[in-house]
Motif scaffolding. Structure first.
Motif, PDB file in Angstrom:
ATOM      1  N   UNK A 144       0.814  -1.217   0.000  1.00  0.00           N
ATOM      2  CA  UNK A 144       0.000   0.000   0.000  1.00  0.00           C
ATOM      3  C   UNK A 144       0.844   1.262   0.000  1.00  0.00           C
ATOM      4  N   UNK A 145       1.928   1.235   0.780  1.00  0.00           N
ATOM      5  CA  UNK A 145       2.818   2.401   0.833  1.00  0.00           C
ATOM      6  C   UNK A 145       3.555   2.583  -0.501  1.00  0.00           C
ATOM      7  N   UNK A 146       3.941   1.478  -1.105  1.00  0.00           N
ATOM      8  CA  UNK A 146       4.614   1.570  -2.410  1.00  0.00           C
ATOM      9  C   UNK A 146       3.635   2.097  -3.463  1.00  0.00           C
ATOM     10  N   UNK A 147       2.429   1.538  -3.493  1.00  0.00           N
ATOM     11  CA  UNK A 147       1.440   1.934  -4.498  1.00  0.00           C
ATOM     12  C   UNK A 147       1.015   3.389  -4.350  1.00  0.00           C
ATOM     13  N   UNK A 148       1.171   3.938  -3.150  1.00  0.00           N
ATOM     14  CA  UNK A 148       0.791   5.339  -2.945  1.00  0.00           C
ATOM     15  C   UNK A 148       1.668   6.262  -3.789  1.00  0.00           C
ATOM     16  N   UNK A 149       2.822   5.722  -4.214  1.00  0.00           N
ATOM     17  CA  UNK A 149       3.729   6.507  -5.046  1.00  0.00           C
ATOM     18  C   UNK A 149       4.632   7.431  -4.257  1.00  0.00           C
ATOM     19  N   UNK A 150       4.518   7.388  -2.934  1.00  0.00           N
ATOM     20  CA  UNK A 150       5.354   8.283  -2.118  1.00  0.00           C
ATOM     21  C   UNK A 150       6.472   7.556  -1.388  1.00  0.00           C
ATOM     22  N   UNK A 151       6.471   6.228  -1.415  1.00  0.00           N
ATOM     23  CA  UNK A 151       7.460   5.452  -0.661  1.00  0.00           C
ATOM     24  C   UNK A 151       8.142   4.431  -1.563  1.00  0.00           C
ATOM     25  N   UNK A 152       9.477   4.344  -1.410  1.00  0.00           N
ATOM     26  CA  UNK A 152      10.183   3.261  -2.091  1.00  0.00           C
ATOM     27  C   UNK A 152      10.087   2.016  -1.213  1.00  0.00           C
ATOM     28  N   UNK A 153      10.557   0.895  -1.696  1.00  0.00           N
ATOM     29  CA  UNK A 153      10.398  -0.368  -0.980  1.00  0.00           C
ATOM     30  C   UNK A 153      11.036  -0.317   0.410  1.00  0.00           C
ATOM     31  N   UNK A 154      12.214   0.285   0.540  1.00  0.00           N
ATOM     32  CA  UNK A 154      12.872   0.350   1.846  1.00  0.00           C
ATOM     33  C   UNK A 154      12.071   1.198   2.828  1.00  0.00           C
ATOM     34  N   UNK A 155      11.597   2.343   2.366  1.00  0.00           N
ATOM     35  CA  UNK A 155      10.797   3.203   3.238  1.00  0.00           C
ATOM     36  C   UNK A 155       9.493   2.507   3.625  1.00  0.00           C
ATOM     37  N   UNK A 156       8.873   1.828   2.671  1.00  0.00           N
ATOM     38  CA  UNK A 156       7.612   1.134   2.933  1.00  0.00           C
ATOM     39  C   UNK A 156       7.795   0.031   3.974  1.00  0.00           C
ATOM     40  N   UNK A 157       8.869  -0.717   3.855  1.00  0.00           N
ATOM     41  CA  UNK A 157       9.149  -1.773   4.837  1.00  0.00           C
ATOM     42  C   UNK A 157       9.399  -1.145   6.209  1.00  0.00           C
ATOM     43  N   UNK A 158      10.264  -0.146   6.272  1.00  0.00           N
ATOM     44  CA  UNK A 158      10.612   0.472   7.553  1.00  0.00           C
ATOM     45  C   UNK A 158       9.380   1.038   8.248  1.00  0.00           C
ATOM     46  N   UNK A 159       8.519   1.718   7.516  1.00  0.00           N
ATOM     47  CA  UNK A 159       7.325   2.311   8.126  1.00  0.00           C
ATOM     48  C   UNK A 159       6.329   1.250   8.573  1.00  0.00           C
ATOM     49  N   UNK A 160       6.156   0.212   7.775  1.00  0.00           N
ATOM     50  CA  UNK A 160       5.223  -0.860   8.144  1.00  0.00           C
ATOM     51  C   UNK A 160       5.726  -1.599   9.377  1.00  0.00           C
ATOM     52  N   UNK A 161       7.014  -1.900   9.413  1.00  0.00           N
ATOM     53  CA  UNK A 161       7.592  -2.578  10.571  1.00  0.00           C
ATOM     54  C   UNK A 161       7.427  -1.715  11.817  1.00  0.00           C
ATOM     55  N   UNK A 162       7.707  -0.437  11.695  1.00  0.00           N
ATOM     56  CA  UNK A 162       7.568   0.481  12.833  1.00  0.00           C
ATOM     57  C   UNK A 162       6.123   0.500  13.341  1.00  0.00           C
ATOM     58  N   UNK A 163       5.174   0.538  12.419  1.00  0.00           N
ATOM     59  CA  UNK A 163       3.755   0.557  12.792  1.00  0.00           C
ATOM     60  C   UNK A 163       3.358  -0.722  13.535  1.00  0.00           C
ATOM     61  N   UNK A 164       3.716  -1.875  12.988  1.00  0.00           N
ATOM     62  CA  UNK A 164       3.362  -3.156  13.607  1.00  0.00           C
ATOM     63  C   UNK A 164       4.089  -3.322  14.950  1.00  0.00           C
ATOM     64  N   UNK A 165       5.361  -2.959  14.993  1.00  0.00           N
ATOM     65  CA  UNK A 165       6.129  -3.070  16.239  1.00  0.00           C
ATOM     66  C   UNK A 165       5.526  -2.188  17.335  1.00  0.00           C
ATOM     67  N   UNK A 166       5.070  -1.022  16.958  1.00  0.00           N
ATOM     68  CA  UNK A 166       4.462  -0.112  17.932  1.00  0.00           C
ATOM     69  C   UNK A 166       3.192  -0.704  18.534  1.00  0.00           C
ATOM     70  N   UNK A 167       2.432  -1.415  17.717  1.00  0.00           N
ATOM     71  CA  UNK A 167       1.221  -2.080  18.223  1.00  0.00           C
ATOM     72  C   UNK A 167       1.606  -3.068  19.319  1.00  0.00           C
TER      73      UNK A 167
END
Length: 191
Positions: A85-108
């Protein structure tokens, strides 16, 4: 000799050996823009990295059941959809998308009331580390290469950092982060 004050311990005893400083690799995501025509390539890169991570975890799960749970997280639909979803938004590359998703899930996990479940945040971060290492094509320090008596000193260690350590040489572990219910504490106390 330097004295280190330890607040919490997972096991009792005294160990004396030289310090082995474990340095983390730089996993900050590369910042690059993704042209709309390259979004599919970023998605494909994520799928390739995911398959490589799952293959590594499959091998590790033969030695330690912790990694079967890691496989489930790495292959989780919600995790994958967060990255894609982050990649498809066109604002995140794969590394940024992974880092943000991991951060979100880890925070939960980090906000859960149960201490054991809070410690699972480290599992999510470990998986994120694996994904980013594969994306960035870098090599992390290998604790399996230790062949003399040491006490490992690190900010934190993840299960994948410690699974191949030889307990014959590692006489102790000191981490700044992590708790007494973390995998590192449980595995090294039991072993």
């Amino acid at each position: 000799m330097t004295e280190i004050k330890v607040e919490k311990t997972a096991s009792c005893g005294v160990a004396v050996a030289p310090a082995y400083i474990y340095r983390e690799v730089d996993l900050a995501p590369d910042a690059y823009l993704v042209e709309e025509s390259k979004i599919m390539q970023e998605e494909e890169q994520f799928q390739e990295v995911k398959q490589a991570v799952l293959a590594d975890l499959e091998q590790l799960s033969q030695e330690n059941p912790i990694f079967a749970a890691h496989m489930a997280i790495a292959d989780d639909y919600t995790f994958q959809e967060g990255v894609i979803g982050r990649i498809k938004s066109g604002t995140k590359n794969v590394q940024q998308a992974i880092a943000e998703t991991v951060e979100e899930v880890a925070e939960i996990f980090g906000q859960m009331e149960d201490e054991y479940m809070r410690e699972r945040k480290a599992d999510v971060l470990d998986i994120g580390k694996r994904f980013l290492i594969k994306c960035k094509k870098i090599t992390a320090q290998d604790l399996a290469s230790i062949c003399e008596l040491v006490i490992i000193v690190a900010r934190d260690l993840f299960p994948s950092d410690t699974v191949k350590m030889n307990p014959q040489y590692v006489k102790g572990i000191i981490t700044e982060e992590g708790g007494i219910t973390s995998h590192v504490s449980i595995e090294t106390s039991a072993g």
